[in-house]
Design an enzyme around this catalytic site. Structure first.
Site, short mmCIF file in Angstrom:
data_model
loop_
_atom_site.label_atom_id
_atom_site.label_comp_id
_atom_site.label_asym_id
_atom_site.label_seq_id
_atom_site.Cartn_x
_atom_site.Cartn_y
_atom_site.Cartn_z
N HIS A 210 40.31 32.58 50.20
CA HIS A 210 39.65 32.99 48.95
C HIS A 210 38.22 32.45 48.98
CE1 HIS A 210 38.40 33.47 44.91
NE2 HIS A 210 38.46 32.20 44.63
N CYS B 258 42.52 33.62 41.02
CA CYS B 258 42.07 33.93 42.39
C CYS B 258 43.23 34.13 43.36
CB CYS B 258 41.14 32.86 42.90
SG CYS B 258 39.79 32.54 41.77
N ASN C 82 32.09 34.56 44.03
CA ASN C 82 33.54 34.44 43.82
C ASN C 82 34.00 35.61 42.97
OD1 ASN C 82 36.11 33.79 42.94
ND2 ASN C 82 35.64 31.66 42.43
#
Ligand code: ACO
Length: 328
Positions: free
Chosen positions: A255, A115, A285
Site C-alpha cells: 500500500h 487502505c 495515498n
C-alpha cells in the site's frame, strides 16, 4: 479441501484529470515541496472535480478489468467495492457500480477497511470462489479522499489523492492465482485515523460541518510504526503459508502510504528495492485504490509475467492490515 484456486483474470484503473502538485499545496498551507518530498516521497496527487464522484472512477476501472478478463459484465456474480468515500450513505457504491455496468446477477456490497479494503476484497472473493459460491468476482478499490481532507491541516492534506483500481477474480488452474491471503484488524487503535462526523455517533449538522468533524484526523507518527510492523509481519505470514520466501517474490506491491513506510517494510523483509513497486510520487495515498492501481500499472507496463510471484501488503485506518501472495 478446496478444489479450485482463484486468480486475477484482468485489471484496470482510472484517475480524475485534476492534479494537485506540491507547489499548489505550498500556496494553500504552510508546507514546502522539500518537506513533502523528503517526509513522504509524494510530488503530486490526483484530485477529483467537485461534480465528480467515486463510482465514476470505479466503473471506468472495472470496465477495463472486465474487458481484459475477456468476460461479460453479466457473468459477474459478486461485486466488492472497497471504499471509505462512498457516493452516498445508501445504497452501497457497489450497487451503483453494478447498475452502471449491467452486472445484474451479482451480489454487490461495500467493504469499509480503509487502505486494506482491496486486499480484504481479494481475500473474500478468493474464499467465495474456492467455496463454489462465486464464479467471477469484481473487486474494486475506489476513493475520492480529497473530499474528506482538511486543507488547513498540513499534516494530512499533503498525503491523500483520488483514483480507482479494479480486478476480476475467477478460477484458475491449480498452483496459480491466490496462493495465500490473510486479513486482520485491531479496533483498539480506532483513534489513530478517523472521521468523527457524519454517522449516528458524531451526527451531522451545520455545527459538525463547521467544526470539520467529517475530515480525516490522523496520528501519523504512531500509525507509521504500526504500519511498518503489521505489513512486514503479514507479508512473512502469507509467504510462509504459501510455502515461499522473499527470495521467490518477483514483485512486491505495498500500500502506498509513505515512501519511508515502503522502504522500512522492504528493509525489514530484506527485499531488494528494485522489486518493490512505488507510485507514491505521482498519486499520493489513494487508500483502498493504491494496490489495484499499482497492480494494473505493473501489468500494463509488462512488469508481471506468467508464473511470477507477487506479494501485496496493506495497512489502514481501523486499524486494518492484510497480505496476499499471487502466482500470476
Ligand atoms: N509541511 C511542513 N511541516 C509539516 C507538515 C507539512 N505538510 N506536516 C507536519 N509538519 C511538521 C509538524 O508540524 C512537525 O513540526 P514540529 O516538529 O514543529 O511539531 C514536524 O513536521 C514533524 O511532524 P511529524 O508528524 O513527526 O512528521 P513525520 O515525519 O511523522 O511525517 C507523516 C508525518 C507523513 C504523516 C507520517 O507520519 C506518515 O506517513 N504516517 C503514516 C500515515 C499512514 O500510514 N496512514 C495510514 C494509512 S492511510 C488510510 O488508512 C486512509
Amino acid at each position: 479441501m478446496s478444489k479450485l484456486n482463484s486468480g486475477i483474470l484482468g485489471t484496470g484503473h482510472s484517475f480524475p484529470e485534476g492534479i494537485l502538485t506540491n507547489a499548489d499545496l505550498e500556496r494553500i498551507v504552510d508546507t514546502s515541496d522539500e518537506w513533502i518530498t523528503t517526509r513522504t516521497g509524494i510530488k503530486q496527487r490526483r484530485k477529483a472535480a467537485p461534480d465528480e464522484y467515486t463510482s465514476q472512477f470505479a466503473v471506468r476501472a472495472s470496465r477495463q478489468a472486465i474487458a481484459r478478463a475477456g468476460i461479460d459484465p453479466a457473468d459477474i456474480d459478486l461485486i466488492l467495492c472497497a471504499t471509505v468515500t462512498p457516493d452516498q450513505i445508501l445504497p452501497s457504491t457497489g450497487c451503483l457500480i453494478q447498475a452502471e455496468l449491467g452486472a445484474h446477477k451479482a451480489a454487490a456490497m461495500d467493504i469499509v477497511a480503509a487502505c486494506s479494503g482491496f486486499l480484504y476484497g481479494l481475500s473474500l472473493a478468493d474464499a467465495m470462489i474456492r467455496g463454489g459460491q462465486s464464479e467471477y468476482a469484481l473487486v474494486i478499490g475506489a476513493e475520492i479522499l480529497t473530499r474528506y481532507v482538511d486543507y488547513t491541516d498540513r499534516s494530512t492534506c499533503v498525503l491523500f489523492g483520488d483514483g480507482a483500481g479494479a480486478a476480476v477474480v475467477g478460477a484458475v488452474e491449480s498452483g496459480r492465482g491466490i496462493l495465500a491471503a490473510k486479513i486482520r484488524s485491531d479496533g483498539r487503535y480506532q483513534d489513530q485515523l478517523y472521521a468523527p462526523g457524519g454517522g449516528t455517533k458524531g451526527g451531522f449538522s451545520a455545527e459538525t460541518i463547521a467544526r470539520g468533524d467529517h475530515f480525516f484526523k490522523m496520528k501519523g507518527n504512531e500509525l507509521f510504526k504500526i504500519a511498518v510492523r503489521s505489513m512486514a509481519d503479514i507479508s512473512r505470514e502469507v509467504l510462509l503459508e504459501a510455502g515461499l520466501t522473499t527470495e521467490d517474490v518477483k514483485l512486491f506491491i505495498p500500500h502506498q502510504a509513505n515512501q519511508r513506510i515502503t522502504d522500512a517494510v522492504a528493509n525489514k523483509l530484506n527485499v531488494d528495492t528494485s522489486m518493490v513497486y512505488s507510485n507514491i510520487a505521482m498519486h499520493g495515498n489513494t487508500s483502498s485504490a493504491s494496490i489495484p492501481i499499482g497492480l494494473d500499472e505493473c501489468v500494463t507496463a509488462g512488469r508481471v509475467q506468467k508464473g511470477d510471484v507477487i506479494l501485496m501488503a496493506s495497512f489502514g485506518g481501523g486499524v486494518t492490515w492484510g497480505g496476499v501472495v499471487v502466482r500470476w
